[in-house]
Motif scaffolding. Sequence first.
Motif, PDB file in Angstrom:
ATOM      1  N   VAL A   1      -8.942  25.202  -7.575  1.00  0.00           N
ATOM      2  CA  VAL A   1      -8.519  26.248  -8.508  1.00  0.00           C
ATOM      3  C   VAL A   1      -9.469  26.299  -9.699  1.00  0.00           C
ATOM      4  CG1 VAL A   1      -6.638  27.052  -9.979  1.00  0.00           C
ATOM      5  CG2 VAL A   1      -6.128  26.016  -7.773  1.00  0.00           C
ATOM      6  N   ALA A   2      -9.833  25.143 -10.229  1.00  0.00           N
ATOM      7  CA  ALA A   2     -10.766  25.078 -11.350  1.00  0.00           C
ATOM      8  C   ALA A   2     -12.206  25.300 -10.889  1.00  0.00           C
ATOM      9  CB  ALA A   2     -10.648  23.736 -12.065  1.00  0.00           C
ATOM     10  N   GLY A   3     -12.476  25.019  -9.632  1.00  0.00           N
ATOM     11  CA  GLY A   3     -13.811  25.216  -9.078  1.00  0.00           C
ATOM     12  C   GLY A   3     -14.810  24.150  -9.468  1.00  0.00           C
ATOM     13  N   GLU A   4     -14.319  22.953  -9.812  1.00  0.00           N
ATOM     14  CA  GLU A   4     -15.210  21.858 -10.200  1.00  0.00           C
ATOM     15  C   GLU A   4     -14.532  20.518  -9.950  1.00  0.00           C
ATOM     16  OE1 GLU A   4     -16.016  22.333 -14.344  1.00  0.00           O
ATOM     17  OE2 GLU A   4     -13.915  22.264 -14.900  1.00  0.00           O
ATOM     18  N   HIS A   5     -15.297  19.443 -10.080  1.00  0.00           N
ATOM     19  CA  HIS A   5     -14.750  18.092  -9.947  1.00  0.00           C
ATOM     20  C   HIS A   5     -14.113  17.691 -11.274  1.00  0.00           C
ATOM     21  CE1 HIS A   5     -17.345  18.001  -6.421  1.00  0.00           C
ATOM     22  NE2 HIS A   5     -16.593  17.018  -5.995  1.00  0.00           N
ATOM     23  N   VAL A   6     -12.887  17.224 -11.214  1.00  0.00           N
ATOM     24  CA  VAL A   6     -12.145  16.790 -12.405  1.00  0.00           C
ATOM     25  C   VAL A   6     -11.437  15.479 -12.081  1.00  0.00           C
ATOM     26  CG1 VAL A   6     -11.795  19.129 -13.298  1.00  0.00           C
ATOM     27  CG2 VAL A   6     -10.100  18.130 -11.777  1.00  0.00           C
ATOM     28  N   PRO A   7     -11.053  14.708 -13.101  1.00  0.00           N
ATOM     29  CA  PRO A   7     -10.276  13.488 -12.840  1.00  0.00           C
ATOM     30  C   PRO A   7      -8.859  13.830 -12.360  1.00  0.00           C
ATOM     31  CG  PRO A   7     -11.257  13.440 -15.031  1.00  0.00           C
ATOM     32  CD  PRO A   7     -11.450  14.816 -14.492  1.00  0.00           C
ATOM     33  N   PHE A   8      -8.418  13.128 -11.358  1.00  0.00           N
ATOM     34  CA  PHE A   8      -7.040  13.235 -10.860  1.00  0.00           C
ATOM     35  C   PHE A   8      -6.344  11.922 -11.175  1.00  0.00           C
ATOM     36  CE2 PHE A   8      -8.685  16.831  -8.745  1.00  0.00           C
ATOM     37  CZ  PHE A   8      -7.638  17.566  -8.234  1.00  0.00           C
ATOM     38  N   ARG A   9      -5.190  11.996 -11.820  1.00  0.00           N
ATOM     39  CA  ARG A   9      -4.454  10.814 -12.265  1.00  0.00           C
ATOM     40  C   ARG A   9      -3.199  10.626 -11.421  1.00  0.00           C
ATOM     41  NH1 ARG A   9      -5.292   8.137 -16.761  1.00  0.00           N
ATOM     42  NH2 ARG A   9      -6.614   9.819 -17.541  1.00  0.00           N
ATOM     43  N   GLU A  10      -2.866   9.379 -11.178  1.00  0.00           N
ATOM     44  CA  GLU A  10      -1.684   9.039 -10.374  1.00  0.00           C
ATOM     45  C   GLU A  10      -0.408   9.431 -11.112  1.00  0.00           C
ATOM     46  OE1 GLU A  10       0.631   5.031  -8.886  1.00  0.00           O
ATOM     47  OE2 GLU A  10      -1.489   4.910  -9.382  1.00  0.00           O
TER      48      GLU A  10
ATOM     49  N   ARG B   1       0.852  -1.201   0.000  1.00  0.00           N
ATOM     50  CA  ARG B   1       0.000   0.000   0.000  1.00  0.00           C
ATOM     51  C   ARG B   1       0.885   1.248   0.000  1.00  0.00           C
ATOM     52  NH1 ARG B   1      -5.347  -0.550   0.548  1.00  0.00           N
ATOM     53  NH2 ARG B   1      -5.604   1.635   1.012  1.00  0.00           N
ATOM     54  N   PRO B   2       1.468   1.608  -1.139  1.00  0.00           N
ATOM     55  CA  PRO B   2       2.348   2.778  -1.173  1.00  0.00           C
ATOM     56  C   PRO B   2       1.553   4.085  -1.200  1.00  0.00           C
ATOM     57  CG  PRO B   2       2.142   1.882  -3.356  1.00  0.00           C
ATOM     58  CD  PRO B   2       1.400   0.947  -2.433  1.00  0.00           C
ATOM     59  N   VAL B   3       2.221   5.158  -0.822  1.00  0.00           N
ATOM     60  CA  VAL B   3       1.645   6.497  -0.914  1.00  0.00           C
ATOM     61  C   VAL B   3       1.777   6.948  -2.358  1.00  0.00           C
ATOM     62  CG1 VAL B   3       1.888   8.879  -0.154  1.00  0.00           C
ATOM     63  CG2 VAL B   3       2.224   7.023   1.466  1.00  0.00           C
ATOM     64  N   VAL B   4       0.663   7.414  -2.948  1.00  0.00           N
ATOM     65  CA  VAL B   4       0.693   7.899  -4.328  1.00  0.00           C
ATOM     66  C   VAL B   4       0.208   9.338  -4.352  1.00  0.00           C
ATOM     67  CG1 VAL B   4       0.389   5.645  -5.383  1.00  0.00           C
ATOM     68  CG2 VAL B   4      -1.615   7.007  -4.827  1.00  0.00           C
ATOM     69  N   ARG B   5       0.677  10.091  -5.328  1.00  0.00           N
ATOM     70  CA  ARG B   5       0.284  11.482  -5.505  1.00  0.00           C
ATOM     71  C   ARG B   5      -0.625  11.565  -6.721  1.00  0.00           C
ATOM     72  NH1 ARG B   5       4.776  15.552  -4.882  1.00  0.00           N
ATOM     73  NH2 ARG B   5       3.501  16.777  -3.481  1.00  0.00           N
ATOM     74  N   LEU B   6      -1.792  12.183  -6.536  1.00  0.00           N
ATOM     75  CA  LEU B   6      -2.755  12.358  -7.618  1.00  0.00           C
ATOM     76  C   LEU B   6      -2.687  13.800  -8.100  1.00  0.00           C
ATOM     77  CD1 LEU B   6      -5.799  10.572  -5.964  1.00  0.00           C
ATOM     78  CD2 LEU B   6      -4.174   9.598  -7.565  1.00  0.00           C
ATOM     79  N   LYS B   7      -2.507  13.995  -9.414  1.00  0.00           N
ATOM     80  CA  LYS B   7      -2.382  15.334  -9.989  1.00  0.00           C
ATOM     81  C   LYS B   7      -3.583  15.629 -10.870  1.00  0.00           C
ATOM     82  CE  LYS B   7       0.817  18.347 -12.368  1.00  0.00           C
ATOM     83  NZ  LYS B   7       2.109  18.453 -13.024  1.00  0.00           N
ATOM     84  N   SER B   8      -4.085  16.857 -10.795  1.00  0.00           N
ATOM     85  CA  SER B   8      -5.262  17.267 -11.545  1.00  0.00           C
ATOM     86  C   SER B   8      -5.010  17.221 -13.044  1.00  0.00           C
ATOM     87  CB  SER B   8      -5.663  18.686 -11.147  1.00  0.00           C
ATOM     88  OG  SER B   8      -6.729  19.146 -11.943  1.00  0.00           O
ATOM     89  N   THR B   9      -6.008  16.730 -13.798  1.00  0.00           N
ATOM     90  CA  THR B   9      -5.896  16.716 -15.258  1.00  0.00           C
ATOM     91  C   THR B   9      -6.323  18.047 -15.860  1.00  0.00           C
ATOM     92  OG1 THR B   9      -8.113  15.788 -15.452  1.00  0.00           O
ATOM     93  CG2 THR B   9      -6.278  14.235 -15.404  1.00  0.00           C
ATOM     94  N   ALA B  10      -6.816  18.974 -15.015  1.00  0.00           N
ATOM     95  CA  ALA B  10      -7.223  20.296 -15.496  1.00  0.00           C
ATOM     96  C   ALA B  10      -6.013  21.198 -15.733  1.00  0.00           C
ATOM     97  CB  ALA B  10      -8.178  20.946 -14.500  1.00  0.00           C
ATOM     98  N   GLY B  11      -4.826  20.752 -15.329  1.00  0.00           N
ATOM     99  CA  GLY B  11      -3.619  21.537 -15.566  1.00  0.00           C
ATOM    100  C   GLY B  11      -3.403  22.662 -14.570  1.00  0.00           C
TER     101      GLY B  11
END
Length: 54
Positions: free
Chosen positions: A43-52, A7-17
């Motif tokens: 920052v975008a003010g909405e729900h967006v996909p976050f990718r590992e 169970r590693p720690v992962v960082r999720l980054k926004s696909t909205a840039g």
Amino acid sequence: MARSTVRPVVRLKSTAGTGVTYVTRKNRLNDPDRLVLRKYDPVAGEHVPFREER
């Protein structure tokens, strides 16, 4: 309890840039591929996909 490599720690980054990140843990045995979660980007003010990130 010791931290394991299963169970590693992962960082999720926004696909909205916007550069927003979330930090979570995942189970490598159940999710060997990159994790994608739909989360709120303040920052975008909405729900967006976050990718590992790797």
